[in-house]
Design an enzyme around this catalytic site. Structure first.
Site, PDB file in Angstrom:
ATOM      1  N   ASP A 201       0.880  -1.169   0.000  1.00 42.41           N
ATOM      2  CA  ASP A 201       0.000   0.000   0.000  1.00 42.41           C
ATOM      3  C   ASP A 201       0.914   1.215   0.000  1.00 42.41           C
ATOM      4  OD1 ASP A 201      -1.573   2.156   0.530  1.00 42.41           O
ATOM      5  OD2 ASP A 201      -2.625   1.283   2.247  1.00 42.41           O
ATOM      6  N   THR A 228      -3.286   5.674  -3.233  1.00 42.38           N
ATOM      7  CA  THR A 228      -4.093   6.850  -3.530  1.00 42.38           C
ATOM      8  C   THR A 228      -3.444   7.535  -4.727  1.00 42.38           C
ATOM      9  OG1 THR A 228      -2.737   8.338  -2.209  1.00 42.38           O
ATOM     10  CG2 THR A 228      -4.562   7.267  -1.074  1.00 42.38           C
ATOM     11  N   LYS A 231      -1.736  11.985  -3.121  1.00 37.02           N
ATOM     12  CA  LYS A 231      -0.677  12.360  -2.174  1.00 37.02           C
ATOM     13  C   LYS A 231       0.570  12.744  -2.975  1.00 37.02           C
ATOM     14  CE  LYS A 231      -2.966   9.697   1.454  1.00 37.02           C
ATOM     15  NZ  LYS A 231      -2.901   8.593   2.432  1.00 37.02           N
TER      16      LYS A 231
HETATM   17  C1  LIG Z   1      -3.914   7.797   2.949  1.00 35.56           C
HETATM   18  C2  LIG Z   1      -3.771   6.327   3.076  1.00 35.56           C
HETATM   19  C3  LIG Z   1      -4.853   5.471   2.817  1.00 35.56           C
HETATM   20  C4  LIG Z   1      -6.278   5.961   2.657  1.00 35.56           C
HETATM   21  O1  LIG Z   1      -6.520   6.768   1.592  1.00 35.56           O
HETATM   22  P1  LIG Z   1      -7.897   7.605   1.513  1.00 35.56           P
HETATM   23  O2  LIG Z   1      -7.849   8.175   0.133  1.00 35.56           O
HETATM   24  O3  LIG Z   1      -7.862   8.616   2.597  1.00 35.56           O
HETATM   25  O4  LIG Z   1      -9.014   6.649   1.700  1.00 35.56           O
HETATM   26  C5  LIG Z   1      -4.631   4.111   2.837  1.00 35.56           C
HETATM   27  N1  LIG Z   1      -3.410   3.602   3.102  1.00 35.56           N
HETATM   28  C6  LIG Z   1      -2.347   4.397   3.377  1.00 35.56           C
HETATM   29  C7  LIG Z   1      -1.014   3.789   3.671  1.00 35.56           C
HETATM   30  C8  LIG Z   1      -2.499   5.779   3.385  1.00 35.56           C
HETATM   31  O5  LIG Z   1      -1.451   6.552   3.669  1.00 35.56           O
END
Ligand SMILES: *Cc1c(COP(=O)(O)O)cnc(C)c1O
Length: 422
Positions: A201, A228, A231
């Site tokens: 992830d 995502t 970010k």
């Molecule tokens: C930000 C994040 C998410 C969740 O993303 P959202 O778009 O807020 O649902 C999941 N996993 C990790 C590691 C993250 O940093």
């Protein structure tokens, strides 16, 4: 940026909120490591007529007619995502990171199966089986940790022991508050030994991987990467699931739709295509590498001043500071103090935090947004100076007011993409 003329005429209350937020972003320093600024082109695409279209299904296989242009932009987003990360398959429909996590679990697991992920207080994320999330009613989550919080090294021996004992179906690398590089090859070897999928992830670090500033887990044989898009990747809010081999793609597609979601949010998919197009350009690699240089520089500068950083530095875009030991402030007090002078970051638990999660010892900060504004190492020095001054001047309201003005003046020199002069 859009003109907002129609909005201003029709709905002044919402218009004022939009304007206020633009001003806040332009005059403040954004150090929340999960935030960034999109380009004007991405913003225009997000506001496009693709919003009006239903397009359940996938390019060439839809449930409604009228899909010439939705097919075109979704195919572009898929092709660019695959090129960016070296993936065999890409699903660009997840509405955000959390749904991308859930859809991945649904694709690869049966109810009752086990996921082995990072301990949440050591940098893991809510979506990796925090007890408050419903996914824990379906799957069993077990943990690995850092061996040594001075270096940040993950305890791969413990990871292997837990894996051999618990037989997870997914071995998960994924973090939202971990400043170090991962040994993906070692994780993949453990996953193979126990017959688990190796899943990353990379929600926070996708842009750094796309820009080759840090390792790509696919290069070490990882099976799935989910992320995502908003970010470090600097696209619209959204999610995405990639698999190294095309073979897993069918299961992932079925899991996202119809398994979990309804109609795709096509204006966001079109905007993902635009953002991925930006990320494929050589300038984006420069950007990603500058993010890491800026974070390292900031870490050095803080440590020279006696500030205690968790893991004593960073390999990526973020820093974790122990505020209690460094400044005799709680994380919440530090967050509030910096907010007071126009510097936004967030309180965060630190590894083995003796304090409670809602009132933790640390803060988390990062460089993706300030780097988008064109700031480099010299500006990082200025930002650290601002922060250390705020700490030294806490309680002196006049001094903090003056510092806030200085921060605003500084910020005006670094325009935010997508926000014209206000
Ligand atoms: C930000 C994040 C998410 C969740 O993303 P959202 O778009 O807020 O649902 C999941 N996993 C990790 C590691 C993250 O940093």
């Amino acid at each position: 940026m859009p003109s907002y003329d129609a909005l201003q005429r029709q709905d002044p209350a919402v218009f004022e909120a939009v304007r206020g937020e633009m001003l806040r972003q332009a005059e403040g320093v954004e150090l929340i490591p999960s935030e960034n600024y999109i380009s004007a082109a991405v913003m225009e695409t997000m506001a496009s007529v693709f919003n009006n279209k239903y397009s359940e299904g996938y390019p060439g296989r839809r449930y409604y007619g009228g899909q010439q242009f939705t097919d075109q932009v979704e195919a572009l987003a898929i092709e660019r995502a695959k090129a960016l990360f070296g993936a065999g398959h890409a699903n660009v429909q997840p509405h955000a990171g959390a749904p991308a996590n859930v859809a991945t679990y649904f694709a690869l697991l049966e109810p009752g199966d086990t996921v082995l992920g990072m301990d949440l207080s050591h940098g893991g994320h809510l979506t990796h089986g925090h007890p408050v999330t419903y996914i824990t009613k379906i799957y069993n989550f077990v943990r690995y940790k850092m061996k040594d919080i001075e270096t940040g090294e993950i305890d791969y021996d413990e990871m292997r022991e837990v894996a051999l004992r618990e037989k997870p179906k997914i071995l998960l690398a994924g973090f939202s508050a971990y400043p170090r590089e991962i040994d993906y090859a070692r994780m993949k070897a453990i996953a193979e030994e126990v017959g688990a999928y190796a899943v990353a992830d990379m929600a926070h670090i996708a842009g750094l991987i796309a820009g080759r500033a840090i390792r790509n887990p696919f290069d070490d044989g990882f099976d799935v990467i989910l992320t995502t898009t908003h970010k470090t990747l600097r696209g619209p809010r959204g999610g995405m699931i990639l698999s190294r081999e095309a073979g897993l793609g069918k299961r992932i597609d079925k899991s996202v739709f119809p398994g979990f979601q309804g109609g795709p949010i096509m204006q966001m998919i079109a905007a993902k295509a635009v953002a991925f197009g930006e990320a494929l350009k050589p300038e984006f690699a420069d950007y990603a590498q500058q993010i890491v240089r800026n974070a390292r520089h900031m870490a050095e500068k803080f440590m020279q001043s006696g500030t205690r950083l968790i893991t004593n530095g960073t390999d990526n875009h973020l820093l974790m500071i122990d505020c209690v030991q460094s400044w005799d402030l709680t994380g919440g007090q530090a967050e509030e103090l910096f907010d007071r002078v126009g510097i936004t970051l967030n309180k965060n638990v630190i590894a083995d935090d003796p304090r409670k999660p809602l009132d933790p010892s640390g803060i988390r900060l990062g460089t993706p947004a300030v780097t988008t504004r064109g700031m480099g190492e010299a500006e990082m020095d200025t930002l650290v100076d601002f922060m250390l001054r705020a700490v030294a001047e806490r309680g002196d309201e006049a001094a903090l007011d003056a510092l806030h003005e200085e921060v605003k003046t500084f910020c005006r020199q670094y325009p935010v993409p997508g926000i014209d002069a206000l």
